[in-house]
Design an enzyme around this catalytic site. Structure first.
Site, PDB file in Angstrom:
ATOM      1  N   ASN A 296      95.949  14.307   0.847  1.00  0.00           N
ATOM      2  CA  ASN A 296      96.181  12.867   0.793  1.00  0.00           C
ATOM      3  C   ASN A 296      97.567  12.646   1.403  1.00  0.00           C
ATOM      4  O   ASN A 296      98.586  12.925   0.773  1.00  0.00           O
ATOM      5  CB  ASN A 296      96.132  12.425  -0.682  1.00  0.00           C
ATOM      6  CG  ASN A 296      96.226  10.931  -0.841  1.00  0.00           C
ATOM      7  OD1 ASN A 296      96.569  10.211   0.097  1.00  0.00           O
ATOM      8  ND2 ASN A 296      95.933  10.457  -2.035  1.00  0.00           N
TER       9      ASN A 296
ATOM     10  N   ARG B 262      91.659  12.288   2.501  1.00  0.00           N
ATOM     11  CA  ARG B 262      91.511  10.874   2.152  1.00  0.00           C
ATOM     12  C   ARG B 262      91.742  10.024   3.405  1.00  0.00           C
ATOM     13  O   ARG B 262      92.713  10.231   4.130  1.00  0.00           O
ATOM     14  CB  ARG B 262      92.544  10.490   1.109  1.00  0.00           C
ATOM     15  CG  ARG B 262      92.436   9.044   0.757  1.00  0.00           C
ATOM     16  CD  ARG B 262      93.586   8.576  -0.062  1.00  0.00           C
ATOM     17  NE  ARG B 262      93.367   7.188  -0.413  1.00  0.00           N
ATOM     18  CZ  ARG B 262      94.277   6.432  -0.997  1.00  0.00           C
ATOM     19  NH1 ARG B 262      95.439   6.915  -1.309  1.00  0.00           N
ATOM     20  NH2 ARG B 262      94.006   5.189  -1.284  1.00  0.00           N
TER      21      ARG B 262
ATOM     22  N   HIS C 171      90.417   1.245  -2.149  1.00  0.00           N
ATOM     23  CA  HIS C 171      90.574   1.941  -3.443  1.00  0.00           C
ATOM     24  C   HIS C 171      89.243   2.521  -3.933  1.00  0.00           C
ATOM     25  O   HIS C 171      89.037   2.736  -5.136  1.00  0.00           O
ATOM     26  CB  HIS C 171      91.155   1.010  -4.532  1.00  0.00           C
ATOM     27  CG  HIS C 171      92.620   0.754  -4.381  1.00  0.00           C
ATOM     28  ND1 HIS C 171      93.173  -0.493  -4.546  1.00  0.00           N
ATOM     29  CD2 HIS C 171      93.641   1.579  -4.059  1.00  0.00           C
ATOM     30  CE1 HIS C 171      94.480  -0.427  -4.348  1.00  0.00           C
ATOM     31  NE2 HIS C 171      94.788   0.820  -4.030  1.00  0.00           N
TER      32      HIS C 171
ATOM     33  N   HIS D 155      92.663  -1.787 -10.454  1.00  0.00           N
ATOM     34  CA  HIS D 155      93.486  -0.664  -9.976  1.00  0.00           C
ATOM     35  C   HIS D 155      94.844  -1.252  -9.601  1.00  0.00           C
ATOM     36  O   HIS D 155      94.992  -1.894  -8.555  1.00  0.00           O
ATOM     37  CB  HIS D 155      92.832   0.026  -8.764  1.00  0.00           C
ATOM     38  CG  HIS D 155      93.667   1.149  -8.232  1.00  0.00           C
ATOM     39  ND1 HIS D 155      93.288   2.469  -8.316  1.00  0.00           N
ATOM     40  CD2 HIS D 155      94.886   1.148  -7.644  1.00  0.00           C
ATOM     41  CE1 HIS D 155      94.242   3.223  -7.805  1.00  0.00           C
ATOM     42  NE2 HIS D 155      95.219   2.442  -7.378  1.00  0.00           N
ATOM     43  N   LEU D 156      95.820  -1.052 -10.475  1.00  0.00           N
ATOM     44  CA  LEU D 156      97.143  -1.641 -10.267  1.00  0.00           C
ATOM     45  C   LEU D 156      98.162  -0.536 -10.041  1.00  0.00           C
ATOM     46  O   LEU D 156      98.601   0.136 -10.977  1.00  0.00           O
ATOM     47  CB  LEU D 156      97.549  -2.477 -11.492  1.00  0.00           C
ATOM     48  CG  LEU D 156      96.524  -3.524 -11.976  1.00  0.00           C
ATOM     49  CD1 LEU D 156      97.044  -4.244 -13.225  1.00  0.00           C
ATOM     50  CD2 LEU D 156      96.220  -4.524 -10.867  1.00  0.00           C
ATOM     51  N   GLY D 157      98.480  -0.311  -8.783  1.00  0.00           N
ATOM     52  CA  GLY D 157      99.513   0.671  -8.428  1.00  0.00           C
ATOM     53  C   GLY D 157     100.442   0.005  -7.448  1.00  0.00           C
ATOM     54  O   GLY D 157     100.641  -1.217  -7.506  1.00  0.00           O
TER      55      GLY D 157
ATOM     56  N   GLY E 225      99.715  -0.189  -4.293  1.00  0.00           N
ATOM     57  CA  GLY E 225      98.635  -1.033  -3.771  1.00  0.00           C
ATOM     58  C   GLY E 225      97.834  -1.499  -4.977  1.00  0.00           C
ATOM     59  O   GLY E 225      97.769  -0.771  -5.968  1.00  0.00           O
TER      60      GLY E 225
ATOM     61  N   ARG F 230     103.105  -5.805  -0.370  1.00  0.00           N
ATOM     62  CA  ARG F 230     102.184  -6.697   0.354  1.00  0.00           C
ATOM     63  C   ARG F 230     101.922  -7.947  -0.475  1.00  0.00           C
ATOM     64  O   ARG F 230     101.861  -7.871  -1.699  1.00  0.00           O
ATOM     65  CB  ARG F 230     100.858  -5.957   0.617  1.00  0.00           C
ATOM     66  CG  ARG F 230     100.973  -4.864   1.651  1.00  0.00           C
ATOM     67  CD  ARG F 230      99.761  -3.944   1.630  1.00  0.00           C
ATOM     68  NE  ARG F 230      99.998  -2.741   0.860  1.00  0.00           N
ATOM     69  CZ  ARG F 230      99.070  -1.889   0.444  1.00  0.00           C
ATOM     70  NH1 ARG F 230      97.808  -2.125   0.717  1.00  0.00           N
ATOM     71  NH2 ARG F 230      99.393  -0.822  -0.243  1.00  0.00           N
TER      72      ARG F 230
ATOM     73  N   MET G 265     107.564  -1.425 -10.124  1.00  0.00           N
ATOM     74  CA  MET G 265     107.406  -2.231 -11.342  1.00  0.00           C
ATOM     75  C   MET G 265     108.373  -1.805 -12.440  1.00  0.00           C
ATOM     76  O   MET G 265     108.899  -2.634 -13.177  1.00  0.00           O
ATOM     77  CB  MET G 265     105.946  -2.131 -11.821  1.00  0.00           C
ATOM     78  CG  MET G 265     105.613  -3.018 -12.970  1.00  0.00           C
ATOM     79  SD  MET G 265     105.936  -4.782 -12.635  1.00  0.00           S
ATOM     80  CE  MET G 265     104.346  -5.351 -12.063  1.00  0.00           C
ATOM     81  N   ARG G 266     108.637  -0.485 -12.529  1.00  0.00           N
ATOM     82  CA  ARG G 266     109.549  -0.027 -13.593  1.00  0.00           C
ATOM     83  C   ARG G 266     110.935  -0.642 -13.420  1.00  0.00           C
ATOM     84  O   ARG G 266     111.558  -1.068 -14.382  1.00  0.00           O
ATOM     85  CB  ARG G 266     109.700   1.503 -13.544  1.00  0.00           C
ATOM     86  CG  ARG G 266     108.670   2.213 -14.373  1.00  0.00           C
ATOM     87  CD  ARG G 266     108.702   3.670 -14.104  1.00  0.00           C
ATOM     88  NE  ARG G 266     108.412   3.938 -12.687  1.00  0.00           N
ATOM     89  CZ  ARG G 266     108.011   5.090 -12.215  1.00  0.00           C
ATOM     90  NH1 ARG G 266     107.871   6.107 -13.016  1.00  0.00           N
ATOM     91  NH2 ARG G 266     107.749   5.251 -10.940  1.00  0.00           N
TER      92      ARG G 266
ATOM     93  N   GLU H  10      91.612  10.394  -7.921  1.00  0.00           N
ATOM     94  CA  GLU H  10      91.037  10.282  -6.572  1.00  0.00           C
ATOM     95  C   GLU H  10      90.799  11.658  -5.947  1.00  0.00           C
ATOM     96  O   GLU H  10      89.827  11.855  -5.221  1.00  0.00           O
ATOM     97  CB  GLU H  10      91.978   9.447  -5.683  1.00  0.00           C
ATOM     98  CG  GLU H  10      91.970   7.977  -6.070  1.00  0.00           C
ATOM     99  CD  GLU H  10      93.246   7.236  -5.711  1.00  0.00           C
ATOM    100  OE1 GLU H  10      94.338   7.684  -6.127  1.00  0.00           O
ATOM    101  OE2 GLU H  10      93.168   6.219  -5.013  1.00  0.00           O
TER     102      GLU H  10
HETATM  103  P1  ADP Z   1     100.191   4.218  -5.278  1.00  0.00           P
HETATM  104  O1  ADP Z   1      99.452   2.949  -5.023  1.00  0.00           O
HETATM  105  O2  ADP Z   1     101.289   4.476  -4.280  1.00  0.00           O
HETATM  106  O3  ADP Z   1      99.307   5.412  -5.592  1.00  0.00           O
HETATM  107  P2  ADP Z   1     100.836   4.385  -8.090  1.00  0.00           P
HETATM  108  O4  ADP Z   1      99.436   4.244  -8.567  1.00  0.00           O
HETATM  109  O5  ADP Z   1     101.519   5.692  -8.283  1.00  0.00           O
HETATM  110  O6  ADP Z   1     101.025   3.912  -6.591  1.00  0.00           O
HETATM  111  O7  ADP Z   1     101.687   3.254  -8.833  1.00  0.00           O
HETATM  112  C1  ADP Z   1     103.030   3.046  -8.556  1.00  0.00           C
HETATM  113  C2  ADP Z   1     103.494   1.890  -9.443  1.00  0.00           C
HETATM  114  O8  ADP Z   1     103.290   2.255 -10.814  1.00  0.00           O
HETATM  115  C3  ADP Z   1     104.980   1.580  -9.275  1.00  0.00           C
HETATM  116  O9  ADP Z   1     105.174   0.176  -9.249  1.00  0.00           O
HETATM  117  C4  ADP Z   1     105.562   2.138 -10.570  1.00  0.00           C
HETATM  118  O10 ADP Z   1     106.698   1.456 -10.969  1.00  0.00           O
HETATM  119  C5  ADP Z   1     104.440   1.887 -11.531  1.00  0.00           C
HETATM  120  N1  ADP Z   1     104.615   2.719 -12.742  1.00  0.00           N
HETATM  121  C6  ADP Z   1     104.470   4.045 -12.863  1.00  0.00           C
HETATM  122  N2  ADP Z   1     104.785   4.426 -14.134  1.00  0.00           N
HETATM  123  C7  ADP Z   1     105.137   3.288 -14.791  1.00  0.00           C
HETATM  124  C8  ADP Z   1     105.569   2.992 -16.118  1.00  0.00           C
HETATM  125  N3  ADP Z   1     105.723   3.961 -17.020  1.00  0.00           N
HETATM  126  N4  ADP Z   1     105.842   1.724 -16.438  1.00  0.00           N
HETATM  127  C9  ADP Z   1     105.719   0.745 -15.524  1.00  0.00           C
HETATM  128  N5  ADP Z   1     105.307   0.939 -14.271  1.00  0.00           N
HETATM  129  C10 ADP Z   1     105.024   2.195 -13.909  1.00  0.00           C
END
Ligand code: ADP
Length: 416
Positions: free
Chosen positions: A29, A112, A200, A227-229, A231, A260, A303-304, A398
């Site tokens: 990946n 991927r 995703h 799916h909240l990352g 992306g 984005r 987000m952190r 994934e």
């Molecule tokens: P990607 O889409 O790059 O795979 P991830 O699924 O790893 O991304 O998600 C990254 C996001 O998750 C970042 O905004 C990060 O701050 C947030 N994140 C990861 N751990 C935590 C946590 N313990 N508390 C809040 N947000 C978190």
């Protein structure tokens, strides 16, 4: 291209491999400055027996770390100075290294690929024709596709005899009905493939497989997965098949993301072109790298970091992220005729309890209920007994889906 050093390493790995070397599939990946690689047993299993994360590629700070099946750190060989200079140099060093560390015989590599376009409804063996078709899709997924293609091209050059399987994030959405796939543009544009695809899919595929174990009978009902990352997107499933999703023609659509904007009035884009005179390149940079949480907060895409900040713009960015998620969950629920369960996954979905709580509160009107204590510990099951609509956290995987799809394509090749 094989350097004398890597040739020597490979020879050493061959010589040092016991006869009982374990047959493995390698999953890859590739991101803009990272490569995630993992070795899975060739015959099955959802956990890699060796995984590797190479980070900060292209810089002098490049690093690599290895983990075993229990996620314990494994001591690997030191990273040669030039292996971190590019994706290709890293891959060249990595395969013999993984074979050696994992005592493994790698029989295929699964890569991927974010965008499969209209012709790839499932994973496929990569050849030059596939590479050319994927190349044409680069403008639709600029933040991922170029790096993935680079890894594919390097792998074809470095390991010409190794079957390479492309596993697409778009494939899972092949079951979305035509009406939900169509963009209301003229037919001649639609015929050129300008339609909604959704992304995703590897993550949704994994969660879909886990639904019966976590949700029981609800699994075959109407489920919305968030799916909240970095992306972010939503998928509405009925009977565990995708029926609706928030990302569209590209990964820019839908929810607010790390960098984005998600759904944006096309008139605003025209205004930036016509009135503010931004070039195509400037627009692309703004939409893929400077918007979303990063753009609104002016602080970070992470987000952190925003959750720890006292700045009003950080609060606005979080509020907007939540507001849009709530709004779109309502939209997806409408598309699939209601909702029986809401599942959170991805870095934010799995770990950020306050963000989940805010979204769940916003979805109370749909009948979703949750227990704050269960939410605080990221439990699989967040809802009190008797909730009409239940809420859940399920970790995504994934890589396991890439391994599974790779094994399936390999089995097809071998049976021919
Ligand atoms: P990607 O889409 O790059 O795979 P991830 O699924 O790893 O991304 O998600 C990254 C996001 O998750 C970042 O905004 C990060 O701050 C947030 N994140 C990861 N751990 C935590 C946590 N313990 N508390 C809040 N947000 C978190």
């Amino acid at each position: 291209m094989t350097s004398p050093e890597s040739g020597a390493l490979e020879a050493k790995a061959e010589a040092g491999r016991p006869e009982s070397a374990r047959q493995a599939v390698l999953t890859l990946n590739a991101g803009s400055s990272s490569i995630k690689a993992a070795l899975f047993d060739r015959h099955g299993g959802t956990r890699p027996f060796l995984s590797c994360l190479a980070e900060r590629l292209g810089s002098t700070e490049a690093s690599v770390s290895f983990h075993d099946q229990r996620k314990a750190l494994v001591k690997g060989p030191p990273l040669p100075a030039d292996a971190g200079r590019s994706h290709e140099a890293m891959l060249e060093w990595l395969l013999p290294c993984l074979r050696d560390l994992g005592q493994a015989d790698v029989v295929a590599a699964g890569q991927r690929v974010v965008h499969g376009g209209p012709m790839h409804a499932e994973a496929c063996l990569v050849d030059e024709g596939v590479v050319a078709a994927l190349e044409a899709l680069v403008p639709l997924a600029r933040s991922h596709q170029p790096h993935e293609l680079q890894a594919i091209r390097s792998a074809l050059r470095l390991w010409p005899g190794l079957p390479q399987i492309a596993c697409f994030d778009t494939s899972f959405h092949a079951s979305v009905p035509e009406v939900a796939r169509t963009i209301a543009l003229p037919q001649h544009i639609t015929r050129q493939g300008v339609r909604r695809y959704g992304f995703h899919g590897l993550s949704y595929d994994w969660i879909s497989g886990r639904l019966p174990a976590v949700l029981g009978a609800r699994a075959s009902g109407r489920v919305v997965i968030a799916h909240l990352g970095n992306g972010a997107s939503l998928c509405g499933l009925v009977d565990r098949k995708s029926r609706a999703t928030t990302m569209g023609f590209t990964t820019l659509d839908g929810l607010v993301m790390g960098d984005r904007p998600g759904l944006t009035d096309p008139g605003a884009i025209l205004y930036l072109f016509d009135e503010l005179g931004l070039s195509g390149q400037e627009m692309r940079h703004m939409l893929f790298e400077e918007s979303g949480l990063r753009g609104v907060s002016g602080i970070s895409n992470d987000m952190r970091v925003l959750m720890e900040s006292d700045e009003p713009t950080a609060k606005l960015a979080i509020d907007l992220f939540v507001y849009r998620a709530v709004r779109e969950i309502g939209g997806i629920a409408a598309e699939i005729g209601g909702i029986d369960a809401l599942v959170f996954t991805g870095g934010i979905g799995e770990n950020a309890a306050p963000i989940r709580a805010a979204i769940l509160e916003g979805c109370a009107w749909l009948g979703v209920r949750f227990d704050p204590d269960a939410n605080a510990v990221h439990a699989n099951f967040l809802s009190p007994a008797g909730a009409r609509v239940t809420a859940h956290v399920i970790k995504t995987n994934e890589e396991a889906v890439i391994a599974r799809q790779t094994r399936a394509v390999l089995a097809g090749i071998e049976s021919q």
